[in-house]
Design an enzyme around this catalytic site. Structure first.
Site, PDB file in Angstrom:
ATOM      1  N   SER A   7      35.544  75.201  57.966  1.00 17.65           N
ATOM      2  CA  SER A   7      34.457  75.584  57.067  1.00 17.65           C
ATOM      3  C   SER A   7      34.974  75.753  55.641  1.00 17.65           C
ATOM      4  O   SER A   7      35.822  76.611  55.369  1.00 17.65           O
ATOM      5  CB  SER A   7      33.833  76.900  57.537  1.00 17.65           C
ATOM      6  N   HIS A  32      32.828  71.430  57.984  1.00 19.64           N
ATOM      7  CA  HIS A  32      31.658  72.309  58.054  1.00 19.64           C
ATOM      8  C   HIS A  32      31.294  72.800  56.648  1.00 19.64           C
ATOM      9  O   HIS A  32      32.123  73.396  55.955  1.00 19.64           O
ATOM     10  CB  HIS A  32      31.999  73.481  58.971  1.00 19.64           C
ATOM     11  N   ASP A  34      28.812  75.144  54.570  1.00 16.79           N
ATOM     12  CA  ASP A  34      27.902  76.282  54.700  1.00 16.79           C
ATOM     13  C   ASP A  34      27.052  76.425  53.449  1.00 16.79           C
ATOM     14  O   ASP A  34      27.571  76.667  52.359  1.00 16.79           O
ATOM     15  CB  ASP A  34      28.714  77.571  54.879  1.00 16.79           C
ATOM     16  N   MET A  36      24.041  78.568  51.695  1.00 17.57           N
ATOM     17  CA  MET A  36      23.360  79.871  51.780  1.00 17.57           C
ATOM     18  C   MET A  36      22.492  80.083  50.552  1.00 17.57           C
ATOM     19  O   MET A  36      22.917  79.771  49.434  1.00 17.57           O
ATOM     20  CB  MET A  36      24.406  80.992  51.829  1.00 17.57           C
ATOM     21  N   HIS A  65      25.598  73.106  57.544  1.00 19.26           N
ATOM     22  CA  HIS A  65      24.955  74.272  58.166  1.00 19.26           C
ATOM     23  C   HIS A  65      24.063  74.940  57.132  1.00 19.26           C
ATOM     24  O   HIS A  65      24.556  75.610  56.225  1.00 19.26           O
ATOM     25  CB  HIS A  65      26.087  75.202  58.658  1.00 19.26           C
ATOM     26  N   MET A  67      21.834  77.656  55.953  1.00 19.52           N
ATOM     27  CA  MET A  67      21.377  79.036  56.179  1.00 19.52           C
ATOM     28  C   MET A  67      20.393  79.353  55.070  1.00 19.52           C
ATOM     29  O   MET A  67      20.658  80.179  54.186  1.00 19.52           O
ATOM     30  CB  MET A  67      22.587  79.995  56.159  1.00 19.52           C
ATOM     31  N   MET A 136      25.913  81.216  66.572  1.00 22.55           N
ATOM     32  CA  MET A 136      26.612  82.057  65.597  1.00 22.55           C
ATOM     33  C   MET A 136      27.293  83.207  66.336  1.00 22.55           C
ATOM     34  O   MET A 136      26.641  83.954  67.072  1.00 22.55           O
ATOM     35  CB  MET A 136      25.635  82.631  64.567  1.00 22.55           C
TER      36      MET A 136
HETATM   37  C1  DX5 Z   1      29.183  82.286  58.221  1.00 24.81           C
HETATM   38  C2  DX5 Z   1      29.429  80.799  58.163  1.00 24.81           C
HETATM   39  C3  DX5 Z   1      30.685  80.390  58.813  1.00 24.81           C
HETATM   40  C4  DX5 Z   1      31.938  80.940  58.177  1.00 24.81           C
HETATM   41  C5  DX5 Z   1      33.050  80.908  59.160  1.00 24.81           C
HETATM   42  O1  DX5 Z   1      27.880  82.559  57.871  1.00 24.81           O
HETATM   43  O2  DX5 Z   1      28.376  80.096  58.787  1.00 24.81           O
HETATM   44  O3  DX5 Z   1      30.774  78.982  58.918  1.00 24.81           O
HETATM   45  O4  DX5 Z   1      32.320  80.227  57.037  1.00 24.81           O
HETATM   46  O5  DX5 Z   1      34.152  81.547  58.601  1.00 24.81           O
HETATM   47  P1  DX5 Z   1      35.199  82.322  59.510  1.00 24.81           P
HETATM   48  O6  DX5 Z   1      35.796  81.309  60.460  1.00 24.81           O
HETATM   49  O7  DX5 Z   1      36.176  82.871  58.545  1.00 24.81           O
HETATM   50  O8  DX5 Z   1      34.442  83.367  60.277  1.00 24.81           O
HETATM   51 ZN    ZN Z   2      28.663  77.927  59.269  1.00 27.33          ZN
END
Ligand code: DX5
Ligand code: ZN
Length: 214
Positions: A7, A32, A34, A36, A65, A67, A136
């Site tokens: 990620s 990955h 992320d 947000m 991903h 969010m 999650m």
């Molecule tokens: C959290 C993200 C994850 C995060 C994972 O909301 O969706 O993808 O970046 O990071 P680690 O592996 O550090 O928990």
């Molecule tokens: Zn994620």
């Protein structure tokens, strides 16, 4: 065969290109990304322009991903920025089926994600309408949190309900718990801090893979 999906949330963004290159060199199959919005989760991360900027330098599967609230609004943008899989949250959609169909209509894979408090049974009726389930294992919003232990039972339950589906797990995965996550039934493992928080990125990925397959 398991797949590792580092990620980029845990990257040093001042050298994003280098970190992504190291992840690919280390053999990560997926990347990955992320996204947000500060509404669905309390944090704001990056948008499609950042994803686009790294697309041409990598052959990894771009695992986006989202969010964000009402994610259907941004599917075209991320598709154009090179997503191979777009995952949306069950809890964030006005119409989940329409959102999944929209992703698939672009010829890419549709992922469906559930937060820790959403039971797997809530999405059973959507079977066949998505290509990957993302469980999650932390509350979404931040990297570097601790894995919620009850997630293991949830992964097992999901694997029983969906024997052949890709099951990705995201949040708090590290070299110590990755084996249990895989044994419970996951085949795609997201890792942020356990990859990009380490000095030697390829060797961090190798350690995760070795422990996952042990
Ligand atoms: C959290 C993200 C994850 C995060 C994972 O909301 O969706 O993808 O970046 O990071 P680690 O592996 O550090 O928990
Ligand atoms: Zn994620």
């Amino acid at each position: 065969m398991i797949k590792i999906s580092p990620s980029i949330l845990s990257c040093d963004f001042s050298r994003l290109g280098y970190d992504v290159e190291m992840a690919e060199k280390g053999g990560a199959e997926y990347l990955h990304i992320d996204v947000m919005d500060g509404l669905f989760v309390p944090n704001i991360s990056i948008g499609s322009c950042v994803q686009k900027s790294i697309r041409n330098q990598s052959k990894m599967v771009f695992d986006t991903h989202l969010m964000i609230v009402d994610p259907i609004r941004y599917i075209d943008d991320f598709y154009k920025a090179g997503s191979d899989i777009i995952t949306i949250h069950y809890e964030a959609c006005k119409n989940v089926e329409e959102t999944l169909e929209k992703i698939r209509s672009l010829g890419i894979k549709a992922g469906l994600s559930i937060k820790p408090k959403t039971p797997v049974s809530d999405i059973k009726h959507l079977e066949g309408k998505f290509d990957m389930l993302l469980i999650m294992s932390v509350e979404p919003g931040f990297g570097g949190q601790s894995f919620i232990p009850e997630s293991l039972e949830k992964i097992k339950e999901a694997r029983e309900l969906f024997p052949t589906l890709d099951i990705e797990v995201d949040g708090g995965i590290n070299e110590n718990n990755i084996n249990a996550v895989v044994k419970s039934g996951a085949n795609i493992l997201v890792a942020g801090s356990a990859v990009f928080g380490k000095e030697d990125i390829p060797s961090a990925i190798a350690t995760l893979r070795n422990n996952a397959e042990a």
